[in-house]
Design a protein around this motif. Structure first.
Motif, PDB file in Angstrom:
ATOM      1  N   LEU A   1      26.314  44.127  27.065  1.00 58.80           N
ATOM      2  CA  LEU A   1      27.757  43.876  27.019  1.00 58.80           C
ATOM      3  C   LEU A   1      28.458  44.572  28.179  1.00 58.80           C
ATOM      4  O   LEU A   1      29.161  43.941  28.980  1.00 58.80           O
ATOM      5  N   GLN A   2      28.248  45.879  28.280  1.00 57.01           N
ATOM      6  CA  GLN A   2      28.997  46.602  29.319  1.00 57.01           C
ATOM      7  C   GLN A   2      28.489  46.284  30.730  1.00 57.01           C
ATOM      8  O   GLN A   2      29.273  46.273  31.678  1.00 57.01           O
ATOM      9  N   THR A   3      27.190  46.010  30.876  1.00 54.92           N
ATOM     10  CA  THR A   3      26.715  45.736  32.242  1.00 54.92           C
ATOM     11  C   THR A   3      27.135  44.333  32.697  1.00 54.92           C
ATOM     12  O   THR A   3      27.364  44.108  33.878  1.00 54.92           O
ATOM     13  N   ARG A   4      27.273  43.417  31.762  1.00 54.48           N
ATOM     14  CA  ARG A   4      27.766  42.095  32.189  1.00 54.48           C
ATOM     15  C   ARG A   4      29.231  42.193  32.607  1.00 54.48           C
ATOM     16  O   ARG A   4      29.634  41.622  33.626  1.00 54.48           O
ATOM     17  N   VAL A   5      30.022  42.941  31.831  1.00 51.46           N
ATOM     18  CA  VAL A   5      31.433  43.111  32.220  1.00 51.46           C
ATOM     19  C   VAL A   5      31.507  43.837  33.567  1.00 51.46           C
ATOM     20  O   VAL A   5      32.261  43.446  34.467  1.00 51.46           O
ATOM     21  N   ALA A   6      30.682  44.879  33.726  1.00 57.48           N
ATOM     22  CA  ALA A   6      30.690  45.629  34.996  1.00 57.48           C
ATOM     23  C   ALA A   6      30.274  44.720  36.154  1.00 57.48           C
ATOM     24  O   ALA A   6      30.819  44.818  37.257  1.00 57.48           O
ATOM     25  N   HIS A   7      29.335  43.828  35.918  1.00 56.79           N
ATOM     26  CA  HIS A   7      28.908  42.899  36.963  1.00 56.79           C
ATOM     27  C   HIS A   7      30.091  42.035  37.400  1.00 56.79           C
ATOM     28  O   HIS A   7      30.331  41.828  38.595  1.00 56.79           O
ATOM     29  N   HIS A   8      30.848  41.579  36.422  1.00 57.13           N
ATOM     30  CA  HIS A   8      32.039  40.777  36.717  1.00 57.13           C
ATOM     31  C   HIS A   8      33.049  41.614  37.522  1.00 57.13           C
ATOM     32  O   HIS A   8      33.596  41.149  38.529  1.00 57.13           O
ATOM     33  N   VAL A   9      33.262  42.856  37.076  1.00 55.35           N
ATOM     34  CA  VAL A   9      34.257  43.717  37.743  1.00 55.35           C
ATOM     35  C   VAL A   9      33.834  43.996  39.186  1.00 55.35           C
ATOM     36  O   VAL A   9      34.629  43.833  40.121  1.00 55.35           O
ATOM     37  N   VAL A  10      32.568  44.394  39.372  1.00 56.53           N
ATOM     38  CA  VAL A  10      32.115  44.745  40.732  1.00 56.53           C
ATOM     39  C   VAL A  10      32.152  43.513  41.636  1.00 56.53           C
ATOM     40  O   VAL A  10      32.524  43.606  42.811  1.00 56.53           O
ATOM     41  N   SER A  11      31.803  42.341  41.084  1.00 57.00           N
ATOM     42  CA  SER A  11      31.862  41.109  41.913  1.00 57.00           C
ATOM     43  C   SER A  11      33.266  40.893  42.452  1.00 57.00           C
ATOM     44  O   SER A  11      33.436  40.396  43.568  1.00 57.00           O
ATOM     45  N   ARG A  12      34.270  41.250  41.669  1.00 53.91           N
ATOM     46  CA  ARG A  12      35.652  41.029  42.120  1.00 53.91           C
ATOM     47  C   ARG A  12      36.165  42.161  43.006  1.00 53.91           C
ATOM     48  O   ARG A  12      36.907  41.922  43.968  1.00 53.91           O
ATOM     49  N   LEU A  13      35.781  43.400  42.650  1.00 52.80           N
ATOM     50  CA  LEU A  13      36.255  44.554  43.447  1.00 52.80           C
ATOM     51  C   LEU A  13      35.690  44.553  44.859  1.00 52.80           C
ATOM     52  O   LEU A  13      36.386  44.895  45.811  1.00 52.80           O
ATOM     53  N   ALA A  14      34.408  44.231  44.936  1.00 56.24           N
ATOM     54  CA  ALA A  14      33.695  44.445  46.194  1.00 56.24           C
ATOM     55  C   ALA A  14      33.814  43.225  47.095  1.00 56.24           C
ATOM     56  O   ALA A  14      32.820  42.670  47.554  1.00 56.24           O
ATOM     57  N   THR A  15      35.048  42.788  47.323  1.00 57.00           N
ATOM     58  CA  THR A  15      35.267  41.682  48.259  1.00 57.00           C
ATOM     59  C   THR A  15      36.288  42.148  49.291  1.00 57.00           C
ATOM     60  O   THR A  15      37.186  42.933  48.970  1.00 57.00           O
ATOM     61  N   PRO A  16      36.155  41.696  50.545  1.00 58.17           N
ATOM     62  CA  PRO A  16      37.072  42.160  51.591  1.00 58.17           C
ATOM     63  C   PRO A  16      38.536  41.929  51.223  1.00 58.17           C
ATOM     64  O   PRO A  16      39.385  42.786  51.479  1.00 58.17           O
ATOM     65  N   SER A  17      38.859  40.789  50.579  1.00 61.22           N
ATOM     66  CA  SER A  17      40.280  40.532  50.313  1.00 61.22           C
ATOM     67  C   SER A  17      40.810  41.499  49.251  1.00 61.22           C
ATOM     68  O   SER A  17      41.940  41.997  49.354  1.00 61.22           O
ATOM     69  N   PHE A  18      39.995  41.798  48.235  1.00 58.18           N
ATOM     70  CA  PHE A  18      40.444  42.737  47.204  1.00 58.18           C
ATOM     71  C   PHE A  18      40.657  44.118  47.828  1.00 58.18           C
ATOM     72  O   PHE A  18      41.693  44.768  47.613  1.00 58.18           O
ATOM     73  N   LEU A  19      39.680  44.551  48.626  1.00 57.17           N
ATOM     74  CA  LEU A  19      39.764  45.889  49.216  1.00 57.17           C
ATOM     75  C   LEU A  19      40.935  45.986  50.196  1.00 57.17           C
ATOM     76  O   LEU A  19      41.601  47.020  50.278  1.00 57.17           O
ATOM     77  N   SER A  20      41.202  44.888  50.911  1.00 61.04           N
ATOM     78  CA  SER A  20      42.336  44.981  51.846  1.00 61.04           C
ATOM     79  C   SER A  20      43.667  44.980  51.086  1.00 61.04           C
ATOM     80  O   SER A  20      44.646  45.580  51.543  1.00 61.04           O
ATOM     81  N   HIS A  21      43.706  44.358  49.912  1.00 55.39           N
ATOM     82  CA  HIS A  21      44.915  44.465  49.074  1.00 55.39           C
ATOM     83  C   HIS A  21      45.150  45.934  48.690  1.00 55.39           C
ATOM     84  O   HIS A  21      46.283  46.432  48.773  1.00 55.39           O
ATOM     85  N   VAL A  22      44.069  46.609  48.278  1.00 58.64           N
ATOM     86  CA  VAL A  22      44.199  48.029  47.896  1.00 58.64           C
ATOM     87  C   VAL A  22      44.745  48.836  49.073  1.00 58.64           C
ATOM     88  O   VAL A  22      45.679  49.632  48.924  1.00 58.64           O
ATOM     89  N   SER A  23      44.172  48.597  50.260  1.00 64.51           N
ATOM     90  CA  SER A  23      44.622  49.355  51.447  1.00 64.51           C
ATOM     91  C   SER A  23      46.078  49.062  51.740  1.00 64.51           C
ATOM     92  O   SER A  23      46.852  49.973  52.053  1.00 64.51           O
ATOM     93  N   SER A  24      46.465  47.784  51.619  1.00 57.16           N
ATOM     94  CA  SER A  24      47.826  47.462  52.038  1.00 57.16           C
ATOM     95  C   SER A  24      48.862  47.973  51.029  1.00 57.16           C
ATOM     96  O   SER A  24      49.859  48.578  51.431  1.00 57.16           O
ATOM     97  N   VAL A  25      48.627  47.808  49.721  1.00 57.31           N
ATOM     98  CA  VAL A  25      49.598  48.375  48.761  1.00 57.31           C
ATOM     99  C   VAL A  25      49.555  49.903  48.840  1.00 57.31           C
ATOM    100  O   VAL A  25      50.595  50.574  48.748  1.00 57.31           O
ATOM    101  N   GLY A  26      48.349  50.440  49.048  1.00 57.33           N
ATOM    102  CA  GLY A  26      48.213  51.903  49.178  1.00 57.33           C
ATOM    103  C   GLY A  26      49.033  52.424  50.348  1.00 57.33           C
ATOM    104  O   GLY A  26      49.720  53.433  50.233  1.00 57.33           O
ATOM    105  N   SER A  27      48.977  51.718  51.504  1.00 58.64           N
ATOM    106  CA  SER A  27      49.766  52.256  52.633  1.00 58.64           C
ATOM    107  C   SER A  27      51.250  52.101  52.394  1.00 58.64           C
ATOM    108  O   SER A  27      52.036  52.960  52.821  1.00 58.64           O
ATOM    109  N   TYR A  28      51.638  51.042  51.699  1.00 57.99           N
ATOM    110  CA  TYR A  28      53.056  50.904  51.383  1.00 57.99           C
ATOM    111  C   TYR A  28      53.522  52.064  50.480  1.00 57.99           C
ATOM    112  O   TYR A  28      54.536  52.724  50.746  1.00 57.99           O
ATOM    113  N   LEU A  29      52.727  52.313  49.415  1.00 57.52           N
ATOM    114  CA  LEU A  29      53.077  53.396  48.486  1.00 57.52           C
ATOM    115  C   LEU A  29      53.109  54.729  49.236  1.00 57.52           C
ATOM    116  O   LEU A  29      54.036  55.532  49.076  1.00 57.52           O
TER     117      LEU A  29
END
Ligand SMILES: Cc1ncc(COP(=O)(O)O)c(C=O)c1O
Length: 495
Positions: free
Chosen positions: A375-403
């Motif tokens: 259960l938890q590893t399938r959910v984690a697989h879903h989460v990591v698949s979404r987190l570990a993408t260039p567009s997601f990470l660049s969103h974090v950087s851009s909102v982070g720099s704004y904040l």
């Protein structure tokens, strides 16, 4: 970026009328010139507790061992960066479940895989393979190689045209503490292995063995690694350790970013060094690149393992997959521990290590009932698949720099309250205050205006929202913070 005053007004319109107050602040002219005044009046007062809530909390208090100071309301649901209490009061959540809910509350994708897997197989123990733990390990290893970390510079998923599948291995746990606890056991076993190899080599040459006691673990003041006896022994903060001493022997304290003290702390007796590349609970204090490089070099000199606890700062929070992933490989660790956001709130942690560490851990050396279950590893697989993408990470950087840029203005606006520039990277940021009591007051003033933030370390307000947070939400958070600072400034002034 939004036009601030327009946004401030727009957000104010969406709040209850009681929140909106554009008062003239002649008494505090410097701050009034720029700080947002839309949230001076509290809308979510701590002391207004509905009777049914008071009744429930009293009933629960009678049977709950309480180790937390909590406000008197009960959260019932969430969506994205917002949560609502049982009376439908809305809060903007910049605590992110203490850096856990990376994809936000009630994420549809998470809900879908959670529901699907819960109907197929929740738990089957580690005595049998399941469909998801191996897949999650594979994804974590491949993404680390692709995006950088653990000795891999970004962009190395392949070796000679085929996927490079070796090099790193993963062990799953149930929490951050357990990930560190496992890592501490692995470095101890590795130290015994290194000592045994050296002793054997020495004996062959008739030389006296250098040491058979390679058991010391170095960790850093103000770090936080968890509350089990091993992880607590690595957590050099008196408030956590003192009530529970004596702790596990063999732990050595050192000072973050003090390069000159490394050789004294890390010796031939050291089997491992553990640290957070950005100390979270300790106050968002970042290890410098030079310090990490010197530590790496010293660990190699004495044959010790370097462990990065990325439980709070890892998995996308800095805008890189790993907080250390954007650094040159000569600053990288041998082991990374992770947990918090891995399954967006389901309890799961992991220890990722180089093969040289995995090779000394044998069948039966370590284990867990719940770690790595489907259960938890399938959910984690879903989460990591979404987190570990260039567009997601660049969103974090851009909102982070704004904040970060908004928070950077606060020291100038409120010099007697805010001690300096914000610390941290991406969406793990801390604002230093001139006094600890101001921090507690600001956390309350913001909460009473519907925004949840955390304190940490010495006199620091911490911002660790969901990584999906929008710039508009960051804008509102700082607008409310400014109004709270104005309120506190007046209190301090005695107005
Ligand atoms: C850096 C770090 N390590 C370890 C832990 C402990 O994790 P857990 O509470 O999941 O056991 C925490 C929790 O705050 C943390 O921030």
């Amino acid at each position: 970026m939004l036009a601030r005053s327009a946004q401030c007004a727009r957000l104010a319109r969406s709040l209850p009328a009681a929140a909106v107050s554009r008062r003239s602040l002649a008494s505090s002219p410097r701050a009034a010139a720029k700080a947002c005044t839309d949230y001076l009046r509290p809308t979510h007062r701590d002391d207004e507790v509905p009777a049914d809530v008071a009744h429930k909390l009293a009933r629960h208090a009678a049977v709950t061992l309480n180790t937390y100071a909590r406000p008197n309301y009960i959260l019932a649901r969430g969506k994205g960066c917002k949560v609502w209490d049982t009376h439908d009061r809305e809060f903007l959540d910049f605590s992110g479940g203490i850096a856990v809910n990376a994809l936000g509350h009630a994420d549809e994708g998470v809900a879908k895989v959670l529901q699907d897997q819960s109907r197929k197989l929740v738990h089957n123990s580690n005595l049998w393979h399941n469909e998801w733990s191996g897949e999650l390990a594979y994804l974590l290893v491949q993404k680390t190689k692709e995006l950088g970390g653990l000795g891999y510079a970004a962009g190395q998923p392949e070796k000679n045209g085929t996927p490079d599948e070796g090099g790193l291995k993963v062990f799953f746990t149930n929490s951050g503490t357990e990930s560190n606890e496992g890592a501490l056991k692995f470095v101890r076993k590795y130290g015994k292995h290194v000592a045994a190899v050296r002793n054997a080599a020495g004996a062959e040459k008739g030389v006296e063995a250098p040491t058979d006691e390679k058991v010391e673990i170095v960790s850093f003041r103000d770090g936080f690694h968890g509350r089990s006896m091993g992880a607590l022994s690595a957590t050099w903060q008196d408030k956590y350790q003192a009530p529970f001493s004596p702790l596990v022997p063999g732990f050595v304290p050192a000072t973050l970013n003090d390069i000159d003290s490394i050789n004294q702390a890390v010796t031939e007796r050291t089997c491992g060094v553990i640290l957070e590349p950005i100390q979270g609970e300790g106050g968002i204090l970042e290890a410098s690149e030079d310090f990490l490089r010197a530590l790496r070099r010293r660990c190699d000199e004495v044959g010790a393992l370097l462990v990065f606890d990325e439980i709070q700062c890892g998995l996308g929070r800095t805008g890189s997959l790993w907080a250390h992933g954007s650094l040159p490989t000569d600053c990288h660790p041998d082991i990374v521990t992770m947990a918090k956001p891995l399954a967006n709130g389901l309890p799961v942690g992991a220890i990722m290590m180089k093969d040289k560490v995995a090779e000394v851990i044998k069948l039966g050396d370590h284990g867990t009932t719940f770690g790595g279950q489907p259960l938890q590893t399938r959910v984690a697989h879903h989460v990591v698949s979404r987190l570990a993408t260039p567009s997601f990470l660049s969103h974090v950087s851009s909102v982070g720099s704004y904040l970060h840029s908004r928070l950077s203005a606060l020291h100038t606006l409120f010099p007697r309250l805010v001690a300096g520039a914000p610390r941290g990277r991406g969406l793990i940021l801390g604002v230093p205050f001139t006094r600890d009591e101001y921090v507690q007051r600001i956390v309350k003033l913001m909460r009473e205006r519907g925004v949840l933030v955390l304190s940490c370390g010495k006199a620091t307000v911490r911002f660790v929202p969901s990584l999906t947070v929008s710039e508009e939400e960051a804008e509102k958070c700082v607008d409310v913070l400014e109004s709270a600072l104005l309120t506190l400034d007046r209190e301090v002034e005695g107005i």
